[in-house]
Design an enzyme around this catalytic site. Structure first.
Site, mmCIF file in Angstrom:
data_model
loop_
_atom_site.group_PDB
_atom_site.id
_atom_site.type_symbol
_atom_site.label_atom_id
_atom_site.label_comp_id
_atom_site.label_asym_id
_atom_site.label_seq_id
_atom_site.Cartn_x
_atom_site.Cartn_y
_atom_site.Cartn_z
ATOM 1 N N ALA A 137 0.839 -1.208 0.000
ATOM 2 C CA ALA A 137 0.000 0.000 0.000
ATOM 3 C C ALA A 137 0.866 1.246 0.000
ATOM 4 C CB ALA A 137 -0.931 -0.012 1.210
ATOM 5 N N CYS A 138 1.619 1.419 -1.070
ATOM 6 C CA CYS A 138 2.556 2.543 -1.170
ATOM 7 C C CYS A 138 2.349 3.218 -2.525
ATOM 8 C CB CYS A 138 3.986 2.033 -1.021
ATOM 9 S SG CYS A 138 5.278 3.241 -1.350
#
Length: 268
Positions: A137-138
């Protein structure tokens, strides 16, 4: 004259030497010596020792050539210090002799795979490796996962591998479990490179294998998808930031693989 002869005979018959007896003294001395030789010796008993005029004094113990105990406090301190030095040196020698040194190169370490099983990185020795700290989740997740799989498909796995290590220390961008991480990468990007156990790469609990990469380059990751190119001998050759495009990495990977293939041909 008769009186003198009689006196001599008496001295001779008694077996005594009389210095005042005129004449015949030699004969008396001879007779006395003969009687002494012929007389048998009497056995000496222990009780006879008590009658000896001399007394046996108590034997004195001689002092030892060196003191048995250290009376000086300084000497005791020195002995303790010397013993500690000897023990430390002995332990150091034993460690060098019986314990295999670890951490000389990246491939000398062991890590856990996504299922928690211990894996030796030595299985990748002789190949080029691109080691990456990944996250699901970047803002860099999509571009980097796609680019890493592209490199794996083009150069791997005979001479090259991407080695992915999930980490949640940057913005809590990898909160998922190992199973969820593996499913996410394979389901969304079709990755075929190995994804290992989620680790820490910062602080005292940092994974030793990843810590080796940081110590070797003096470049600690500041975010997700920091990349380290490791040669076949396990030494770090180059690093890239997460925003660096795959095109900047491809040429270095291709060059290293050419060297690997060339060396293999020379060894044949």
């Amino acid at each position: 004259m008769q009186s003198s002869d009689r006196t001599a005979r008496q001295a001779s018959g008694n077996g005594r030497f009389d210095p005042e007896a005129p004449g015949g003294n030699i004969g008396g001395l001879s007779t006395a010596l003969q009687n002494a030789v012929d007389k048998p010796l009497m056995p000496l008993h222990s009780r006879d020792l008590l009658k000896l005029p001399c007394k046996i004094s108590k034997m004195e113990t001689l002092p030892p050539p060196y003191p048995l105990k250290c009376s000086s406090p300084k000497a005791k301190v020195f002995l303790v210090f010397f013993s500690m030095v000897v023990c430390t040196a002995a332990l150091f020698i034993l460690q060098l002799k019986f314990f295999k040194p670890r951490g000389k190169d990246f491939y000398s370490y062991e890590v856990n795979d996504s299922k928690g099983k211990t894996v030796s990185l030595s299985k990748y020795r002789g190949k080029a490796s691109l080691v990456v700290n990944v996250a699901s989740a970047c803002q860099h997740t999509d571009a980097n996962y796609r680019g890493l799989q592209e490199l794996q498909r083009e150069f791997g796995p005979s001479h090259f591998n991407v080695l992915a290590f999930p980490c949640n220390q940057f913005g809590d961008s990898e909160p998922n479990s190992n199973k969820a991480i593996d499913a996410f990468a394979k389901g969304n990007y079709g990755v075929t490179f190995p994804i290992f156990d989620k680790i820490k790469i910062l602080g005292s609990e940092a994974e030793p294998a990843f810590r080796f990469l940081v110590d070797s380059t003096k470049k600690e990751p500041r975010w997700n998808f920091w990349k380290y190119l490791v040669n076949p001998q396990g030494q770090v050759m180059k690093t890239w930031r997460p925003e660096d495009p795959v095109e900047n990495i491809r040429d270095d990977v291709a060059s290293m693989i050419r060297e690997i293939i060339k060396k293999k041909k020379e060894d044949l």
